[in-house]
Write a protein that holds these residues in place. Sequence first.
Motif, PDB file in Angstrom:
ATOM      1  N   LEU A  43      44.001  57.005  52.369  1.00  0.00           N
ATOM      2  CA  LEU A  43      44.529  56.789  51.047  1.00  0.00           C
ATOM      3  C   LEU A  43      43.434  55.911  50.293  1.00  0.00           C
ATOM      4  O   LEU A  43      42.711  55.181  50.764  1.00  0.00           O
ATOM      5  N   ASP A  44      43.525  56.186  48.959  1.00  0.00           N
ATOM      6  CA  ASP A  44      42.428  55.367  48.083  1.00  0.00           C
ATOM      7  C   ASP A  44      43.478  55.114  46.711  1.00  0.00           C
ATOM      8  O   ASP A  44      44.169  56.129  46.273  1.00  0.00           O
ATOM      9  N   VAL A  45      43.243  53.895  46.484  1.00  0.00           N
ATOM     10  CA  VAL A  45      43.861  53.474  45.324  1.00  0.00           C
ATOM     11  C   VAL A  45      42.758  52.570  44.265  1.00  0.00           C
ATOM     12  O   VAL A  45      42.124  51.929  44.663  1.00  0.00           O
ATOM     13  N   TYR A  46      42.890  53.417  43.259  1.00  0.00           N
ATOM     14  CA  TYR A  46      41.809  52.531  42.129  1.00  0.00           C
ATOM     15  C   TYR A  46      42.598  52.546  40.674  1.00  0.00           C
ATOM     16  O   TYR A  46      43.286  53.336  40.525  1.00  0.00           O
ATOM     17  N   LEU A  47      42.300  51.366  40.301  1.00  0.00           N
ATOM     18  CA  LEU A  47      42.897  50.935  39.140  1.00  0.00           C
ATOM     19  C   LEU A  47      41.742  50.514  38.259  1.00  0.00           C
ATOM     20  O   LEU A  47      41.018  49.635  38.685  1.00  0.00           O
ATOM     21  N   CYS A  48      41.514  50.835  36.881  1.00  0.00           N
ATOM     22  CA  CYS A  48      40.477  50.090  36.049  1.00  0.00           C
ATOM     23  C   CYS A  48      40.839  49.043  35.544  1.00  0.00           C
ATOM     24  O   CYS A  48      42.156  48.757  35.391  1.00  0.00           O
ATOM     25  N   ASN A  49      39.791  48.165  35.228  1.00  0.00           N
ATOM     26  CA  ASN A  49      40.026  46.930  34.579  1.00  0.00           C
ATOM     27  C   ASN A  49      39.946  46.906  32.828  1.00  0.00           C
ATOM     28  O   ASN A  49      39.426  45.898  32.597  1.00  0.00           O
ATOM     29  N   TYR A  50      40.620  47.934  32.268  1.00  0.00           N
ATOM     30  CA  TYR A  50      40.050  48.233  30.973  1.00  0.00           C
ATOM     31  C   TYR A  50      40.779  47.146  30.003  1.00  0.00           C
ATOM     32  O   TYR A  50      40.146  46.286  29.331  1.00  0.00           O
ATOM     33  N   LEU A  51      41.913  47.017  30.240  1.00  0.00           N
ATOM     34  CA  LEU A  51      42.627  45.889  29.329  1.00  0.00           C
ATOM     35  C   LEU A  51      43.170  44.721  30.166  1.00  0.00           C
ATOM     36  O   LEU A  51      43.445  43.669  29.438  1.00  0.00           O
ATOM     37  N   GLN A  52      43.045  44.753  31.311  1.00  0.00           N
ATOM     38  CA  GLN A  52      43.433  43.510  32.319  1.00  0.00           C
ATOM     39  C   GLN A  52      42.776  43.684  33.629  1.00  0.00           C
ATOM     40  O   GLN A  52      42.479  44.829  34.078  1.00  0.00           O
ATOM     41  N   ASP A  53      42.849  42.539  34.573  1.00  0.00           N
ATOM     42  CA  ASP A  53      42.213  42.547  35.765  1.00  0.00           C
ATOM     43  C   ASP A  53      43.065  43.210  36.736  1.00  0.00           C
ATOM     44  O   ASP A  53      44.498  42.483  36.562  1.00  0.00           O
ATOM     45  N   ASN A  54      43.026  44.404  37.227  1.00  0.00           N
ATOM     46  CA  ASN A  54      44.077  44.830  38.212  1.00  0.00           C
ATOM     47  C   ASN A  54      43.902  44.886  39.499  1.00  0.00           C
ATOM     48  O   ASN A  54      44.556  45.536  40.494  1.00  0.00           O
ATOM     49  N   THR A  55      42.996  43.839  39.661  1.00  0.00           N
ATOM     50  CA  THR A  55      42.449  43.696  41.176  1.00  0.00           C
ATOM     51  C   THR A  55      43.643  43.254  42.072  1.00  0.00           C
ATOM     52  O   THR A  55      43.944  43.892  43.000  1.00  0.00           O
ATOM     53  N   ALA A  56      44.707  42.352  41.779  1.00  0.00           N
ATOM     54  CA  ALA A  56      45.817  42.065  42.549  1.00  0.00           C
ATOM     55  C   ALA A  56      46.854  43.274  42.754  1.00  0.00           C
ATOM     56  O   ALA A  56      47.269  43.331  43.868  1.00  0.00           O
ATOM     57  N   LYS A  57      46.896  44.220  41.632  1.00  0.00           N
ATOM     58  CA  LYS A  57      47.696  45.334  41.735  1.00  0.00           C
ATOM     59  C   LYS A  57      47.239  46.381  42.768  1.00  0.00           C
ATOM     60  O   LYS A  57      47.973  46.775  43.442  1.00  0.00           O
ATOM     61  N   VAL A  58      46.112  46.555  42.684  1.00  0.00           N
ATOM     62  CA  VAL A  58      45.397  47.298  43.746  1.00  0.00           C
ATOM     63  C   VAL A  58      45.650  46.998  45.062  1.00  0.00           C
ATOM     64  O   VAL A  58      46.122  47.841  45.914  1.00  0.00           O
ATOM     65  N   LYS A  59      45.640  45.837  45.517  1.00  0.00           N
ATOM     66  CA  LYS A  59      45.856  45.175  46.804  1.00  0.00           C
ATOM     67  C   LYS A  59      47.194  45.241  47.243  1.00  0.00           C
ATOM     68  O   LYS A  59      47.730  45.790  47.986  1.00  0.00           O
ATOM     69  N   ALA A  60      48.350  45.050  46.057  1.00  0.00           N
ATOM     70  CA  ALA A  60      49.664  44.892  46.379  1.00  0.00           C
ATOM     71  C   ALA A  60      50.160  46.408  46.514  1.00  0.00           C
ATOM     72  O   ALA A  60      50.867  46.641  47.526  1.00  0.00           O
TER      73      ALA A  60
END
Length: 120
Positions: free
Chosen positions: A82-99
């Motif tokens: 599984l891979d999950v990648y979210l860009c940080n264009y408008l906000q930091d999505n680091t926590a979302k990727v982990k969740a």
Amino acid sequence: MIQNPYSPGLHKLVTLEVQKTEKLLSSEKFIAFSEKLILKFDLEKVGISQHNFDNNSFTIAICLKESHICIHTWPEFQQLTLDVYLCNYLQDNTAKVKAITNDYIAYFEAKILKDFEINR
């Protein structure tokens, strides 16, 4: 060299072991669960591409405005990647990727075999 502090996003890659093989065979249930996560995390789906193999394993790519979620299942080995990648264009999505990744691990009731985080 001056380094820019901006990080384009976190890319999480996991290999999971799944005892309940039926979860590795149901692309429809995976998509339904993913649709719930997309709503839960306020993401925007662009499209889904899927392929079901003869042994009912599947590969799915969910294209998001923010980037993507991809899965490949191997029921004969009780595994998935599984891979999950979210860009940080408008906000930091680091926590979302982990969740999101943790929600998938819980959905599959999986044991983590490999866990990589790439800060892009």
